[in-house]
Motif scaffolding. Structure first.
Motif, PDB file in Angstrom:
ATOM      1  N   SER A 174      -9.915   0.379   1.944  1.00 20.18           N
ATOM      2  CA  SER A 174      -9.280  -0.895   2.278  1.00 20.18           C
ATOM      3  C   SER A 174      -9.967  -1.482   3.504  1.00 20.18           C
ATOM      4  CB  SER A 174      -7.787  -0.694   2.560  1.00 20.18           C
ATOM      5  OG  SER A 174      -7.129  -0.240   1.403  1.00 20.18           O
ATOM      6  N   MET A 194       0.818  -1.208   0.000  1.00 15.92           N
ATOM      7  CA  MET A 194       0.000   0.000   0.000  1.00 15.92           C
ATOM      8  C   MET A 194       0.860   1.270   0.000  1.00 15.92           C
ATOM      9  SD  MET A 194      -2.979  -1.281  -0.105  1.00 15.92           S
ATOM     10  CE  MET A 194      -4.255  -0.162   0.425  1.00 15.92           C
ATOM     11  N   THR A 207      -5.611  -4.739   1.285  1.00 14.33           N
ATOM     12  CA  THR A 207      -4.208  -4.464   1.603  1.00 14.33           C
ATOM     13  C   THR A 207      -3.272  -5.547   1.084  1.00 14.33           C
ATOM     14  OG1 THR A 207      -4.536  -5.503   3.748  1.00 14.33           O
ATOM     15  CG2 THR A 207      -4.726  -3.106   3.660  1.00 14.33           C
TER      16      THR A 207
END
Lengths: 203, 435
Positions: free
Chosen positions: B47, A161, B24
């Motif tokens: 997320s 991420m 994620t």
């Protein structure tokens, strides 16, 4: 100096961006960034890179012995690298500096040193405490021509991420708190991250 | 091919906001985030676990419970009251059902929730497709707690044991006789009862037993526009997938199958989407081809996984015909936002990706030969996504590739050759687990 003796190593960062490490200094005045051909006027190297046929060069960043080229073309770096290397050698062999010195900061503009200080404070006081919750760290490397160069470390390095942190987090905060910043360049080697907070799975 | 378009929706208005459902664990972050930026869309990333920046950037980051789509839809609806959402995009199986629920809640284009759920569950999709006359392997649903010897005695061979939800061939095992069945069942049982899946619900307590379908396998990447399937790419999988495990390695497009076979495969995939009720957005389907025609093995309401989409580039329209400069992710986001679509035609070059096989069980210490692999002609990039110190787990238990190799060239055969040559340059230093 024989231009052919100059070593140049290409380090593709992705299909759009490639860093060329040159064996001799290309520009010693800090960092210069060109985002359009008209900005390259007076800098033979930047002019030549924008003019490479089919490369569709979008951006050139020159600092010390590093030349970073950003392209829109789908031509692989293996093909373009040779032309870029030739342009670098030719510009370094020319009668004028390959990259012209940048203009003085006009009154009212924010200079990079001031931006660096403000960005550094934002990183220290807000950004890093946030990423530290995931074991991460963001290092401010430099601010040149209002472009922030940063490196991610710890849990951020190699994290699945990381781009969300970069674009949705850090860039957003910079846009609000230091709006004079024109862009962010992440110079992290994410492949070397050994403890990413989020690791990707197959699908 | 006619260019599908959606009505222009905006002019001189703020950029449209896309809600990107990004688990994620995905490989897809960079590709989708950059695609949204290239399109100038406002982006909100949702997320299942909170970003540490969420409080500071409440319009750009959101936490949603993907495992409970209705809760996710409620949260998205509340978010949208302050930050209007024009489109929602799912990147994987886990988020596709949440995407459908959110689309319904917000009145956006999307698949019916029931269709997305059916695509998520391999038994449901088999049932619906079979009932609709789509060619699928003969199958039966079994409880993982059942006596494997009893099941083995009544099974036709060769067969395949398959979990209902796992992706990328995880847990999929071929058995050629009853002894192999019992062994495969034991292995699958260990996977499904592992802590990762314990408590995941009914799907982890059952599995499919189905006929093994011989023949070459292909992967079809498509986009459903108002129910019509547009084939974006058909990938050959030149490495035989005959078991006992089904590790995907090389994908190369365009397919080298005859035109008639490709047409039959596309028609089979279209029928499968109709059987499930899917009408909108990307699909990724795995099919086999043999003397009886096309067989639908699996279909998912999502784009291709891993980083494989980097092998795909599409023409931008008449001006850019033949030259690929539009990514799959841009097409998916454009479609979700109701923006005009480019020509849904892949570039003229052949392209391929190798999902680097797991070299063995153990801890990754180093990877050598990356530069040599990159120097192989036609290789565009070599991306090692596993990090040093990461545990590598082969199929059928594993869930991560060590990396990806991409190549592009004049023909599928030269691309395949380049991928194999580049892979041969890589040396993985894996420390075997202590015995």
């Amino acid at each position: 100096m024989d231009p052919q003796s100059i070593t140049i190593t290409a380090e593709p960062l992705n299909v759009e961006r490639c860093k060329f490490v040159v064996g001799v200094p290309v520009y010693n005045g800090g960092l210069r960034r060109f985002t359009a051909p008209h900005e390259a006027h007076g800098s033979p190297l930047a002019e030549a890179l924008f003019a490479i046929p089919g490369a569709e060069v979008q951006e050139i960043i020159v600092s010390g012995n590093l030349v970073t080229v950003v392209k829109a073309s789908t031509l692989p770096w293996q093909v373009l690298g040779k032309q870029i290397g030739a342009a670098i050698r030719e510009a370094l062999a020319g009668p004028v500096p390959a990259i012209a010195a940048k203009a003085e900061v006009a009154a009212g503009d924010v200079d990079d040193d001031t931006l660096y200080e403000r960005v550094s404070r934002l990183f220290d006081e807000e950004v890093n405490p946030m990423v530290a919750r995931h074991g991460g760290r963001v290092e401010l490397i430099d601010v040149q021509d209002a472009v922030v160069m940063l490196r991610m470390a710890g849990g951020c390095q190699g994290c699945g991420m990381a781009d969300v942190t970069l674009r949705q987090g850090i860039e957003g905060m910079l846009g609000q708190r230091v709006p004079e910043v024109k862009g962010i360049m992440d110079i992290t080697d994410h492949t070397a991250g050994e403890n990413p907070y989020f690791a990707a799975s197959k699908k | 091919m006619r260019t599908p378009t959606s009505p222009p929706r905006r002019s001189n208005l703020p950029p449209l906001r896309v809600l990107l459902l990004l688990p994620t664990s995905t490989y897809r972050t960079t590709a989708f985030v950059e695609a949204a930026r290239r399109l100038g869309a406002q982006l909100t990333v949702a997320s299942e676990r909170p970003s540490t920046f969420e409080a500071a950037q409440p319009d750009g980051l959101l936490t949603l419970d993907f495992q409970h789509p209705e809760r996710a839809a409620d949260a998205a609806r509340r978010f949208a009251t302050e930050h209007p959402i024009a489109g929602v995009v799912a990147v994987d199986d886990d988020t596709a059902v949440a995407q459908a629920a959110i689309a319904v809640a917000l009145g956006l284009s999307g698949n019916p929730v029931a269709a997305a759920r059916a695509a998520r569950d391999k038994h449901q999709q088999r049932m619906l497709m079979s009932a609709a006359g789509v060619a699928v392997p003969q199958f039966s649903l079994q409880a993982i707690a059942a006596d494997p010897r009893t099941l083995a005695a009544t099974t036709r061979y060769p067969c395949v044991l398959k979990p209902l939800r796992l992706s990328a061939s995880r847990g999929v095992i071929r058995a050629n006789d009853s002894a192999e069945f019992v062994a495969a069942h034991s292995r699958l049982s260990r996977i499904l009862t592992a802590p990762e899946f314990a408590g995941c619900g009914e799907w982890a307590e059952k599995f499919l037993v189905e006929d093994f379908v011989p023949g070459p396998e292909v992967a079809l990447e498509g986009l459903l526009v108002s129910g019509r399937l547009h084939v974006l790419a058909l990938f050959d999988k030149p490495d035989p997938l005959d078991g006992p495990f089904f590790e995907e390695t090389i994908y190369v497009t365009p397919s080298r199958l005859p035109d008639a076979a490709q047409a039959a495969i596309a028609a089979c995939a279209q029928e499968a989407t109709r059987a499930l009720g899917l009408v909108h957005g990307p699909i990724h389907a795995e099919l086999r081809w043999n003397d009886k025609g096309a067989w639908l093995i699996e279909l998912a309401a999502r784009p291709i996984g891993g980083r494989c989409s980097a092998a795909l580039r599409f023409t931008a329209g008449e001006r850019g015909r033949g030259k690929g400069d539009v990514s799959l992710e841009e097409i998916v986001i454009r479609h979700a936002l109701g923006m005009e679509l480019p020509a849904l035609e892949r570039e003229t070059d052949a392209a391929g990706v190798m999902m680097i096989p797991v070299p063995g069980a153990g801890v990754l210490r180093d990877v050598q030969g990356i530069d040599a692999a990159k120097r192989v002609s036609l290789i565009e990039s070599v991306e090692i996504t596993a990090h040093r110190g990461q545990e590598l787990v082969p199929l059928p238990e594993g869930a991560r590739y060590p990396g990806f190799i991409f190549a592009r060239g004049d023909s599928p055969s030269v691309v395949e050759t380049a991928l194999r040559a580049a892979h041969a340059k890589l040396r993985f230093d894996v420390e075997s687990p202590a015995t």
